[in-house]
Design a protein around this motif. Structure first.
Motif, short mmCIF file in Angstrom:
data_model
loop_
_atom_site.label_atom_id
_atom_site.label_comp_id
_atom_site.label_asym_id
_atom_site.label_seq_id
_atom_site.Cartn_x
_atom_site.Cartn_y
_atom_site.Cartn_z
N SER A 7 0.79 -1.19 0.05
CA SER A 7 0.14 0.00 0.07
C SER A 7 1.08 1.24 -0.04
O SER A 7 2.18 1.23 0.19
N GLY A 8 0.45 2.36 -0.19
CA GLY A 8 0.99 3.52 -0.06
C GLY A 8 1.31 4.29 -1.47
O GLY A 8 1.76 5.31 -1.38
N GLY A 9 1.13 3.82 -2.60
CA GLY A 9 1.54 4.43 -4.04
C GLY A 9 0.62 5.47 -4.36
O GLY A 9 -0.49 5.67 -3.65
N GLY A 10 0.92 6.23 -5.25
CA GLY A 10 0.11 7.04 -6.02
C GLY A 10 0.58 8.15 -6.72
O GLY A 10 2.06 7.95 -7.17
N VAL A 12 2.44 11.89 -6.93
CA VAL A 12 3.23 13.04 -6.34
C VAL A 12 4.03 13.79 -7.23
O VAL A 12 4.49 13.36 -8.23
N GLN A 13 4.03 14.97 -6.94
CA GLN A 13 4.79 15.75 -7.66
C GLN A 13 6.62 15.80 -7.59
O GLN A 13 6.82 15.40 -6.19
N PRO A 14 7.22 16.15 -8.46
CA PRO A 14 8.66 16.01 -8.02
C PRO A 14 8.92 16.79 -6.94
O PRO A 14 8.55 17.85 -6.43
N GLY A 15 10.01 16.27 -5.97
CA GLY A 15 10.25 16.70 -4.68
C GLY A 15 9.55 16.16 -3.61
O GLY A 15 9.85 16.63 -2.44
N GLY A 16 8.70 15.66 -3.86
CA GLY A 16 7.62 15.28 -2.90
C GLY A 16 8.03 13.88 -2.16
O GLY A 16 9.08 13.38 -2.76
N SER A 17 7.42 13.20 -1.46
CA SER A 17 7.44 12.26 -0.60
C SER A 17 6.29 11.24 -0.65
O SER A 17 5.09 11.79 -0.73
N LEU A 18 6.64 9.76 -0.40
CA LEU A 18 5.60 8.81 -0.49
C LEU A 18 6.10 7.84 0.34
O LEU A 18 7.44 7.76 0.82
N ARG A 19 5.32 7.23 1.27
CA ARG A 19 5.68 5.84 2.02
C ARG A 19 4.98 4.82 1.70
O ARG A 19 3.86 4.75 1.71
#
Length: 120
Positions: A7-10, A12-19
């Motif tokens: 889980s946790g994908g999606g 995001v803009q460049p420079g952003g974060s995801l877990r």
């Protein structure tokens, strides 16, 4: 029977974060190395990072300093914190784990994959 659920994908803009998270479940005796791989369109699947049950983590050069892998052995879960994301990080991310069940193994198992898209 063993399952890895990510889980946790999606988007995001460049420079952003995801877990990302990946939980292993089933008739598990012990989980050994856990890791994340990714596959971009038209490219081979590649290792992003992995983490043994105890010991040193391993990262692809392209993500060193930006991504952090961690695990919770009490939950049979592995995480991938992704910071400073770049468009070239866009891919389907797959969880992988070496697992010994009560009847066999260790064998390697794969999750179903989660899409990560980095775009303005």
């Amino acid at each position: 029977q063993v399952q890895l659920v990510e889980s946790g994908g999606g988007l995001v803009q460049p420079g952003g974060s995801l877990r990302l998270s990946c939980a292993a479940s089933g008739s598990i005796f012990r989980v050994y190395v856990m890791g994340w791989y990714r596959q971009a369109p038209g490219k081979q699947r590649e290792l992003v990072a992995n983490i043994p049950r105890e010991g040193r983590t391993n990262y692809a050069d392209s993500v060193k300093g930006r991504f952090t892998i961690a695990r919770d052995n009490t939950k049979n879960t592995v995480y991938l914190q992704m910071n400073s994301l770049k468009p070239e990080d866009t891919a389907v991310y797959y969880c992988n784990a070496a697992i010994r069940t009560f009847t066999s193994g260790p064998n390697y198992y794969w999750g179903q994959g989660t899409q990560v898209t980095v775009s303005p």
